[in-house]
Design a protein around this motif. Structure first.
Motif, mmCIF file in Angstrom:
data_model
loop_
_atom_site.group_PDB
_atom_site.id
_atom_site.type_symbol
_atom_site.label_atom_id
_atom_site.label_comp_id
_atom_site.label_asym_id
_atom_site.label_seq_id
_atom_site.Cartn_x
_atom_site.Cartn_y
_atom_site.Cartn_z
ATOM 1 N N ASN A 313 0.846 -1.196 0.000
ATOM 2 C CA ASN A 313 0.000 0.000 0.000
ATOM 3 C C ASN A 313 0.881 1.245 0.000
ATOM 4 O O ASN A 313 2.107 1.154 0.125
ATOM 5 N N HIS A 314 0.210 2.384 -0.176
ATOM 6 C CA HIS A 314 0.935 3.648 -0.053
ATOM 7 C C HIS A 314 1.443 3.786 1.376
ATOM 8 O O HIS A 314 0.916 3.149 2.296
ATOM 9 N N ILE A 315 2.410 4.642 1.520
ATOM 10 C CA ILE A 315 3.039 4.798 2.828
ATOM 11 C C ILE A 315 2.024 5.316 3.856
ATOM 12 O O ILE A 315 2.161 5.070 5.052
ATOM 13 N N ASN A 316 0.966 6.002 3.385
ATOM 14 C CA ASN A 316 -0.045 6.510 4.316
ATOM 15 C C ASN A 316 -1.173 5.510 4.545
ATOM 16 O O ASN A 316 -2.167 5.832 5.187
ATOM 17 N N GLY A 317 -1.061 4.328 3.957
ATOM 18 C CA GLY A 317 -2.055 3.286 4.181
ATOM 19 C C GLY A 317 -3.051 3.107 3.055
ATOM 20 O O GLY A 317 -3.798 2.130 3.036
ATOM 21 N N ASP A 318 -3.091 4.055 2.097
ATOM 22 C CA ASP A 318 -4.026 3.902 0.972
ATOM 23 C C ASP A 318 -3.639 2.678 0.149
ATOM 24 O O ASP A 318 -2.455 2.461 -0.143
ATOM 25 N N THR A 319 -4.644 1.903 -0.255
ATOM 26 C CA THR A 319 -4.349 0.700 -1.032
ATOM 27 C C THR A 319 -4.304 1.030 -2.518
ATOM 28 O O THR A 319 -4.670 2.135 -2.945
ATOM 29 N N TYR A 320 -3.883 0.028 -3.284
ATOM 30 C CA TYR A 320 -3.821 0.197 -4.741
ATOM 31 C C TYR A 320 -5.218 0.443 -5.297
ATOM 32 O O TYR A 320 -5.401 1.246 -6.217
ATOM 33 N N ALA A 321 -6.218 -0.229 -4.722
ATOM 34 C CA ALA A 321 -7.585 -0.057 -5.215
ATOM 35 C C ALA A 321 -8.073 1.363 -4.947
ATOM 36 O O ALA A 321 -8.798 1.948 -5.750
ATOM 37 N N GLU A 322 -7.687 1.901 -3.811
ATOM 38 C CA GLU A 322 -8.131 3.248 -3.471
ATOM 39 C C GLU A 322 -7.395 4.310 -4.278
ATOM 40 O O GLU A 322 -7.963 5.300 -4.698
ATOM 41 N N ARG A 323 -6.108 4.109 -4.463
ATOM 42 C CA ARG A 323 -5.289 5.104 -5.185
ATOM 43 C C ARG A 323 -4.202 4.340 -5.938
ATOM 44 O O ARG A 323 -3.186 3.963 -5.352
#
Lengths: 468, 261
Positions: A313-323
């Motif tokens: 996931n992104h370093i801030n916790g956002d997943t690939y599906a979200e961003r």
């Protein structure tokens, strides 16, 4: 409301889990029969789903085993420790079969009939009721995921086993060739009974954990450089193989440490095999921890790795599906592993686990560090910056080490380039400051000019017009 | 491996065999056994020869010349052995190109003799061979790939585009502003900055405000507004601008007819 729980256990069939029991506990609330029925059906489906997943995992459980032997050269009464160990400690469903038994079928209706084979030395050229099991059949058995434990001896090495071993890269010494070391003992018998030392044991194969006390009397093998072979026992430096039936010492199959006495091997499909050149290592006089560990390893009851979770996931916790990821994004990658140690799934510590992000070749290959550990698994992770090139990337962790089952986790993801509004704006670039300032100056000058143009009164022009 | 080497060096087993006339030979150099110097090989054309005499009544069952590299990897070679009187003469001739490629790439090789029969044993390091760096560089040896951790790879990102130093950009921007003031001052010196025809008329101010409105619209477009928003705003401004513009031009035309400009 009725609550169902399901538990599973491995059936006696190969690699098949079956639903063991449904325990129903009555709770307060609904008692509608149709709801219960529906719930039970859904739970059954869910359990079957779990079972189908679990059955695809490498087996850490005892499975069907065939022990194939030749009664002319192997007296099973000398192997009671081995048989007891297989039946009572490993709880392996064991079939003991003569090499030419009509019941000996390693494939039945195109399906593997056993999970594990133990093949003792045979005097016959081939094994099978009609000599119909050849080296290729054993190789197919291995390629199909079966485990093969082979034992040869100077007097018992069938073409079936030899051809199979040769395909893998193990070349056992020919019939009647036996390992001799004149530097041990003082008579003909003692020259052929070689007490192995720590120098001869390859613990780096990760198959056995300690130096065994072994007196070796058998054949030796040459090995290829195949990295799927894991040498376990090596010949002493002063030893060599010679034909016991010939006085001529000219033909030596192995000389010195180029000969090997026990070898493990593992296919890329995680099927395992082992070869030893001395059946007496398994008999009651020498049966020891060495044999137990070798059997456990070969039957996939130890050093089995399993991935339970892969996360990125992104370093801030956002997943690939979200961003969805784009070039130069900061990402974190985590993988959770566990090891089957012969009894249960447990956490496992590695310092050389690596992660790769690659197009055709890796852009990053990074060491994963241990992040956390619970009672049955260990989580490793790393943070990294996505390369500055867009494309379809593979995020992968491939862990292949001697003695361990191979782990290969891959995920293919699209990494996008920057959108046109994600580049730095012109005012972020110092060069543009001159142009922006000039534009504003022109704008201001234009307004001043406009006002002046509207209200200007040129005295000279007015005067000249008046004179006219 | 080090222990193995140690064993090789120190492993002199009680021996009844007597080894004499031992030589290590290349095309340019010859050494006796147990000399401290090493036999140096510097060409792929070299031929390594090992010869020695074994004093024994019976031919030993095991006669090997063993080469061992620094890492303890060994390879054994069987010399030809012939009886000569009360001794056996063993000779091994080994072209450099016949050595295992690993040994061709090893800087030092130890030569040992392993001689044994039921009664007697002999195992001793009798000399060493050095391959020159030149010879090692000619080797085609490639280590076999083993399962192990690979070297880490860190992607090298492209450098950010180079930009001018901000202080220089500020200086040039300042020059641009100074040019504007120079223009205004020059207009003033030439008498162009007079408002002799000023008339308080809202339509004039509206026209000037609408022209400023166009500039603001374009500036917002630069800041990120969409082209459609910009077209919409321009369309809104166009009508009033034409209307107030015509009023202003009429005024200017009247001034011109009246001889006021």
């Amino acid at each position: 409301m009725a609550v169902e729980t399901c538990s599973t256990e491995r059936s006696k069939g190969p690699n098949v889990l079956r639903v063991h029991s449904f325990k129903r506990s009555q709770g307060s609330g609904f008692s509608n029969q149709s709801i219960n029925t529906t719930t039970m059906q859904l739970s059954t489906l869910f359990c079957l789903f779990l079972v189908s997943i679990a059955s695809a995992l490498p087996s850490p459980f005892p499975t069907d085993t065939a022990l194939i032997y030749d009664s002319k050269i192997t007296n099973l009464e000398s192997y009671t420790s081995l048989l007891n160990y297989l039946r009572e400690e490993l709880r392996v469903p064991l079939q003991v079969l003569e090499f030419n038994s009509p019941e000996l079928e390693i494939f039945k209706n195109g399906q593997r009939n056993f999970d594990n084979l133990i093949i003792f030395p045979t005097k016959a050229r081939s094994i099978g009721s009609e000599s119909n099991i050849h080296g290729l059949d054993l190789l197919n058995f291995f390629n199909d995921g079966g485990n093969v434990f082979t034992i040869t001896s100077p007097t018992g090495v069938s073409e079936t086993v030899r051809n199979y071993l040769n395909q893998i890269g193990i070349y056992p010494s020919p019939r009647n060739h036996e390992l001799v070391d004149y530097f041990v003992g003082s008579n003909e018998t003692s020259f052929k009974s070689i007490k192995l030392t720590a120098e001869n044991v390859k613990l780096e194969s990760n198959i056995i954990s300690s130096v065994p006390e072994i007196t070796y009397s058998g054949s030796a093998a040459l090995l290829t450089n195949n990295n799927l072979l894991f040498p376990i026992l090596q010949s002493p430096s002063t030893s060599f193989t010679k034909n016991s039936q010939e006085s001529d010492e000219a033909n030596n199959w192995t000389v010195g440490t180029q000969g090997y006495l026990a070898v493990g091997h593992q296919g890329l499909n995680n099927a395992r095999g082992a070869w030893i050149g001395d059946a007496s290592l398994l008999d009651d006089s020498q049966f020891s921890t060495f044999d137990k560990e070798l059997l456990q390893w070969t039957f996939q009851m130890k050093n089995i790795l399993r991935v339970t979770e892969v996360k990125h996931n992104h370093i801030n916790g956002d997943t690939y599906a979200e961003r969805p990821y784009k070039v130069k994004d900061e990402l974190e990658y985590q993988i959770t592993l566990q090891e089957f140690n012969g009894e249960q799934w447990s956490p496992v510590s590695f310092s050389d686990l690596q992660f790769e992000i690659k197009l055709i070749s890796p852009y990053h290959r990074l060491n994963l560090s241990e992040l956390s550990q619970d009672e049955n698994s260990t989580t490793y992770g790393v943070t990294f910056k996505v390369p500055d090139r867009h494309g379809v990337y593979t995020l992968q962790t491939i862990y292949q080490r001697p003695g361990w089952s191979f782990v290969e986790e891959k995920e293919v993801l699209s990494i996008r380039h920057l959108a046109n509004d994600e580049y730095p704006r012109s005012w972020d670039i110092p060069n543009s400051w001159v142009y922006i300032t000039s534009s504003v100056v022109v704008f201001a000058a234009w307004i001043v000019f406009l006002i002046v143009f509207i209200y200007i009164k040129d005295g000279k022009i007015v005067d000249s017009k008046k004179q006219k | 491996m080090k222990i193995q080497l140690l064993v090789l060096f120190l492993s002199t087993v009680i021996s009844a065999f007597k080894i004499t006339d031992g030589t290590l030979k290349s095309s340019k150099q010859e050494l006796g056994f147990f000399e401290s110097d090493s036999l140096r090989l510097n060409s792929t054309e070299e031929n390594l020869s090992v010869s020695f005499k074994i004093k024994s009544n019976t031919k030993p069952n095991q006669i090997f010349v063993k080469l061992t590299n620094e890492n303890g990897i060994e390879s054994s070679f069987k010399p030809t052995t012939k009886k000569s009187g009360e001794s056996y003469i063993s000779k091994l001739s080994l072209p450099f190109t016949k050595l295992p490629t690993l040994f061709q790439a090893s800087s030092k090789l130890f030569v040992s003799l392993v001689i044994a029969s039921e009664e007697d044993k002999y195992f001793e390091t009798v000399g060493s061979i050095e391959n020159t760096p030149y010879l090692i560089s000619k080797s085609t040896y490639k280590p076999t790939e083993k399962f192990q951790a690979k070297p880490e790879i860190h992607h090298i990102f492209n450098e950010a585009p180079q930009t001018v130093d901000p202080s220089i950009a500020v200086v040039f921007s300042f020059l641009s502003i100074m040019t504007f003031f120079t223009l205004i001052v020059s207009w003033g010196f030439n008498g162009a900055l007079n408002f002799g025809n000023f008339k308080f008329d809202l339509s004039h101010f509206a026209f000037i405000a609408l022209i400023i409105g166009y500039e603001v619209t374009f500036f917002f477009y630069y800041l990120g507004d969409s082209i459609f928003t910009t077209i919409g705003r321009v369309a809104i401004l166009t009508g009033p601008t034409v209307w107030f513009g015509s009023r202003l031009l009429n005024y200017l035309g009247e001034l011109r007819v009246a001889g006021q400009r």
